[in-house]
Design a protein around this motif. Sequence first.
Motif, PDB file in Angstrom:
ATOM      1  N   GLN A 136       0.831  -1.197   0.000  1.00 14.88           N
ATOM      2  CA  GLN A 136       0.000   0.000   0.000  1.00 14.88           C
ATOM      3  C   GLN A 136       0.873   1.258   0.000  1.00 14.88           C
ATOM      4  OE1 GLN A 136      -3.590  -0.359  -0.180  1.00 14.88           O
ATOM      5  NE2 GLN A 136      -2.693  -2.340  -0.737  1.00 14.88           N
ATOM      6  N   SER A 137       0.229   2.394  -0.138  1.00 17.97           N
ATOM      7  CA  SER A 137       0.964   3.655  -0.219  1.00 17.97           C
ATOM      8  C   SER A 137       1.688   3.951   1.091  1.00 17.97           C
ATOM      9  CB  SER A 137       0.006   4.807  -0.539  1.00 17.97           C
ATOM     10  OG  SER A 137      -0.858   5.051   0.564  1.00 17.97           O
ATOM     11  N   ARG A 138       2.694   4.783   0.998  1.00 13.36           N
ATOM     12  CA  ARG A 138       3.447   5.182   2.183  1.00 13.36           C
ATOM     13  C   ARG A 138       2.527   5.838   3.210  1.00 13.36           C
ATOM     14  NH1 ARG A 138       8.713   6.298   3.565  1.00 13.36           N
ATOM     15  NH2 ARG A 138       9.059   7.986   5.042  1.00 13.36           N
ATOM     16  N   GLU A 139       1.574   6.628   2.718  1.00 11.48           N
ATOM     17  CA  GLU A 139       0.640   7.314   3.615  1.00 11.48           C
ATOM     18  C   GLU A 139      -0.209   6.308   4.391  1.00 11.48           C
ATOM     19  OE1 GLU A 139       1.120   8.021   0.428  1.00 11.48           O
ATOM     20  OE2 GLU A 139       2.204   9.920   0.699  1.00 11.48           O
ATOM     21  N   ASP A 140      -0.722   5.282   3.693  1.00  8.74           N
ATOM     22  CA  ASP A 140      -1.542   4.266   4.363  1.00  8.74           C
ATOM     23  C   ASP A 140      -0.713   3.468   5.365  1.00  8.74           C
ATOM     24  OD1 ASP A 140      -3.926   4.905   3.139  1.00  8.74           O
ATOM     25  OD2 ASP A 140      -3.654   3.492   1.482  1.00  8.74           O
ATOM     26  N   MET A 142       1.970   4.501   7.005  1.00  7.59           N
ATOM     27  CA  MET A 142       2.254   5.354   8.162  1.00  7.59           C
ATOM     28  C   MET A 142       1.021   5.487   9.047  1.00  7.59           C
ATOM     29  SD  MET A 142       4.650   8.384   6.530  1.00  7.59           S
ATOM     30  CE  MET A 142       4.776   9.200   8.133  1.00  7.59           C
ATOM     31  N   LYS A 143      -0.137   5.526   8.423  1.00  5.93           N
ATOM     32  CA  LYS A 143      -1.388   5.650   9.171  1.00  5.93           C
ATOM     33  C   LYS A 143      -1.607   4.443  10.077  1.00  5.93           C
ATOM     34  CE  LYS A 143      -6.396   5.993   8.445  1.00  5.93           C
ATOM     35  NZ  LYS A 143      -7.482   6.046   7.416  1.00  5.93           N
ATOM     36  N   GLN A 146       0.838   4.305  13.011  1.00  6.35           N
ATOM     37  CA  GLN A 146       0.435   5.194  14.099  1.00  6.35           C
ATOM     38  C   GLN A 146      -0.705   4.583  14.905  1.00  6.35           C
ATOM     39  OE1 GLN A 146      -0.429   8.818  11.979  1.00  6.35           O
ATOM     40  NE2 GLN A 146       1.728   9.387  11.768  1.00  6.35           N
ATOM     41  N   GLU A 180      -6.959  -0.041   4.082  1.00 11.23           N
ATOM     42  CA  GLU A 180      -6.468   0.016   5.459  1.00 11.23           C
ATOM     43  C   GLU A 180      -6.176  -1.376   6.001  1.00 11.23           C
ATOM     44  OE1 GLU A 180      -8.613   0.850   9.575  1.00 11.23           O
ATOM     45  OE2 GLU A 180      -8.290   2.728   8.479  1.00 11.23           O
TER      46      GLU A 180
END
Length: 275
Positions: A136-140, A142-143, A146, A180
């Motif tokens: 998945q994307s880097r943003e997903d 990192m989400k 967290q 997610e």
Amino acid sequence: MSSIRLNGQYVLIKDIEKKDFAAFVNLVLPKIQPTGSIPHLAANVLAELLAEGKAQTDPLAQAGFEICASLGVKNMWIDGATANVTEETPTDAAAGLETAFGFAAIQSGLALGGAMCNAFRRVVKVNEQEVLVVRQSREDMMKVAQMASSMKNVNEPIFITAGRLLGSRMKEGKTFADAELMAVLCMVSDLGATAIRIDLEAGTLGFGQFSTANAMASAILQGLDAEKLKQVRESVHNINEQFRRATEKQQGGNAGKSQQQQLQVPSVMGTRRRR
């Protein structure tokens, strides 16, 4: 060092820096699809570089030749920006095996090719379903990292936290078509998990044996050095040994049977962080 031919002629391979391997792999990574040959894709990326005017002796092109050779490409013909691999052989790097992650390969950067093949061609068994891990994307990523950090209990191994997060999202009805949930599965697989059993009614997790290769590949792509990777390898070995002992105890000392079982870890899905 493996040899490789371009349009039937052997290519002279010279020593290059680790950053050049990283630069080439970073060109390949965004182009990887859930299916298809990664070695062939790497060859196409190399062909694109040559079509753009890069000389065969350019460090980035040299990195491409070495990565392709490590992934089993023996001969490739290029037509413009397209490569046609006409001869190849199976290699440990192309299969993403731990044996491709030796000290020299890690130090030089060549191990990045095998790590790429490992990370993008994984299957994790969740209950009775074999799930293809789709990055998945880097943003997903990192989400979900967290999320895991916020729900981690004191002294709780991160793989258990990640497993609880996976279970909590499954309990909400999410499927692996959801970005997610897939990102959480990516995180679990990056820690080395290859099989997970989640009993939503009982609120328990079960883990099968962890993969040293998977954990090391993820660490290599994150840029960890050989010393840190040694620690990753030892950590996975320790986890598997703990699993073996715990499962053997659960099975009343039946070691032969215990190797086929999963360690059951009682856990309430979605528990809030205890301070």
